[in-house]
Design an enzyme around this catalytic site. Sequence first.
Site, short mmCIF file in Angstrom:
data_model
loop_
_atom_site.label_atom_id
_atom_site.label_comp_id
_atom_site.label_asym_id
_atom_site.label_seq_id
_atom_site.Cartn_x
_atom_site.Cartn_y
_atom_site.Cartn_z
N ASP A 182 -5.41 -107.56 79.71
CA ASP A 182 -5.49 -107.20 80.90
C ASP A 182 -5.20 -105.65 81.33
O ASP A 182 -5.96 -104.94 81.97
CB ASP A 182 -4.41 -107.84 81.83
CG ASP A 182 -4.51 -107.29 83.24
OD1 ASP A 182 -5.66 -107.47 84.05
OD2 ASP A 182 -3.54 -106.92 83.69
N ASP A 185 -0.72 -104.69 78.41
CA ASP A 185 -0.02 -105.79 77.90
C ASP A 185 -1.06 -106.60 77.38
O ASP A 185 -2.23 -106.26 77.09
CB ASP A 185 0.71 -106.52 79.23
CG ASP A 185 -0.42 -106.90 80.21
OD1 ASP A 185 -1.63 -106.36 80.28
OD2 ASP A 185 -0.11 -108.04 80.89
N TYR A 334 -0.79 -111.00 89.86
CA TYR A 334 -2.02 -110.86 90.62
C TYR A 334 -2.23 -112.07 91.61
O TYR A 334 -3.16 -112.48 91.89
CB TYR A 334 -3.43 -110.93 89.60
CG TYR A 334 -3.36 -109.55 88.59
CD1 TYR A 334 -4.01 -108.34 89.14
CD2 TYR A 334 -2.96 -109.73 87.43
CE1 TYR A 334 -3.95 -107.44 88.52
CE2 TYR A 334 -3.14 -108.44 86.67
CZ TYR A 334 -3.51 -107.45 86.95
OH TYR A 334 -3.67 -106.29 86.46
N GLU A 545 0.21 -96.63 83.57
CA GLU A 545 -0.35 -97.76 82.91
C GLU A 545 -1.91 -97.59 83.03
O GLU A 545 -2.38 -96.58 83.67
CB GLU A 545 0.20 -99.23 83.41
CG GLU A 545 -0.49 -100.22 82.51
CD GLU A 545 0.33 -101.69 82.72
OE1 GLU A 545 1.32 -101.75 83.69
OE2 GLU A 545 0.01 -102.68 81.95
#
Length: 565
Positions: A182, A185, A334, A545
């Site tokens: 994703d 991670d 999510y 990120e």
Amino acid sequence: MKGVGGEMCECVTLDHEWGGSYAAKFSASTLHPFVAFEVVLTLDQPAGSLEFWTGEIEKMDDTHFKLYNDNFLVGTGGYLKFDFQVHYSGDSRPDVIDATMNGVDVCDGGDRWTTETPYENSCLSTGMLPYDYSQALCMSFLFYEAQRSGHLPDTQRVTWRWDSAMNDGGDVGLNLTGGYYDAGDHVKFGFPMSFTATMLAWGLIDFAEGYETAGQTDYGREALKWATDYFLEAYTAYWEFYGQVGEGGIDHGYWGRPEDMFMKRPSAKIDTEAPGSELAAETAAALAAASIVFKEDDPDYSTKMLGVAKELYDFADELREYYHNSIKDAAGFYRSWSGYGDELCWAALWLNRATGNKTYLTKAQEHWDEFTLAEDALQFSWDDKKAGDYALGSMLDPENPQYETALKAFLEYLKNDASYTPGGLVFLDEWGSNRHAANVAFISLWAAKYGDQADSEANRQWAEGQMNYIMGDAGHSFVVGFGVDPPQRPHHRSSSCPLPPASCTDGWAQNQDGPNPHVLYGALVGGPAKDGTYVDDRKDYQHNEVACDYNAAYTGALAAMIENS
Ligand SMILES: *[C@@H]1O[C@H](CO)[C@@H](O)[C@H](O)[C@H]1NC(C)=O
Ligand SMILES: *[C@@H]1O[C@H](CO)[C@@H](O)[C@H](O)[C@H]1NC(C)=O
């Protein structure tokens, strides 16, 4: 390879010798992770005994010794090292002249990860100004290669990645390898992955010229197919679709290489007992859009995707449920905040575009009315597709003014009523502000090309401002490895790891202050806070990120920028 004429194998390094004994180190790799090892050493002369502390030992005969451990996890590269001692009587030293590890000849050290050919940016500068959108487009597909899960092909350009998560699906007796990790991670979250695929496909379709100019069409299709192959594999039976592999909590507790993962990676699905409308509909949209991309070059693949897309849409529409109620672990990461109305309309529109069947326009209209989709579009994201509905609907159903009207209102809101950072980035969310800006820049660039031409120039200029902020107008680039003073410490596990055999789980990779050892070329980082501040800090996952969905609309927007250059 044998040691020649009593020469010690390369996988053995002599430490020191004393009367009738020597101490040595064994180190070798087979480039595959393993959970147990069995090393067989062959000596050129008899030895009385071997000593070894990393497992059990079995003397097969005077010149053959088996060293093994049935419970010994070894990750990347299958790199194994241990100390041992050899004791002998007589004057001459018994050398190790042959060695196998798990049945593979490793006398020469085996296959090793190597730093001899360092990973470099294969996307060359094209000289495009003010920013090299062409190079950035190329680099975006390097990022997607870095996110690949499963078995990697020989054409893999990101050479510091290797096969990983090869047991995904094993917990349910299925093969769910492949797909994309994703973000920083290693969970395979189906909902954002399917939005990523839809957006890659949309860019390939409607900004095809930009792709062609940059020579990136094949790479774009490959990146899309990496996701759609996985979706087809994850559609395991009629109305049964696996929407997640890996568990957020367990996964996020691990900082290391995906190649070294030994934790549980449970598989989770939607089916008739536990449906999930957002996930099924977004995957339907992705497969329908991808069926258009592959229609000419791979008609069988295209037809197959379209068939699954129709079934998934019916599943989403007929058995309505929030997907995170069925795949519960997704709720913490999510959750679908906007509900499934936007995805149902989106999937129906993509199915209309892929099939030409008007029934899907009628369905889109029904969803529009039922879920009052003209309201509350404040961003365009993995969660909220309403702005995409406006754009696509205005193209597919031009007689129907609702879509065009809503699209114009959305673009006006962005220009006049949305928040901005002091530097001029439209600020729609604290999480991944750049990604939100790129997503709406895509919509605006799309409207400039396909929408009301009276607004075209204003939409194009506004979107260019957003893209250029990301690429360098902020005073630095927000794209790893690109442009001036780019981010060097993205919150991203695999690129933060040193090359094996160095450990990546000892805390160094996560906590050290220097750049990530591997440059994660092409990745768009989260972006500034509302006050415009941004720190290139690996720990700051809100702003630093990277993610598959961050790069998705951004990639299509780059193709649009190339067309406009
Ligand atoms: C799992 O599926 C992938 C992709 O279809 C394939 O390459 C691989 O060989 C399969 N693995 C097993 C163990 O069947
Ligand atoms: C259009 O799609 C609907 C819904 O899937 C289907 O019932 C119908 O047969 C299709 N029409 C044509 C002409 O293919």
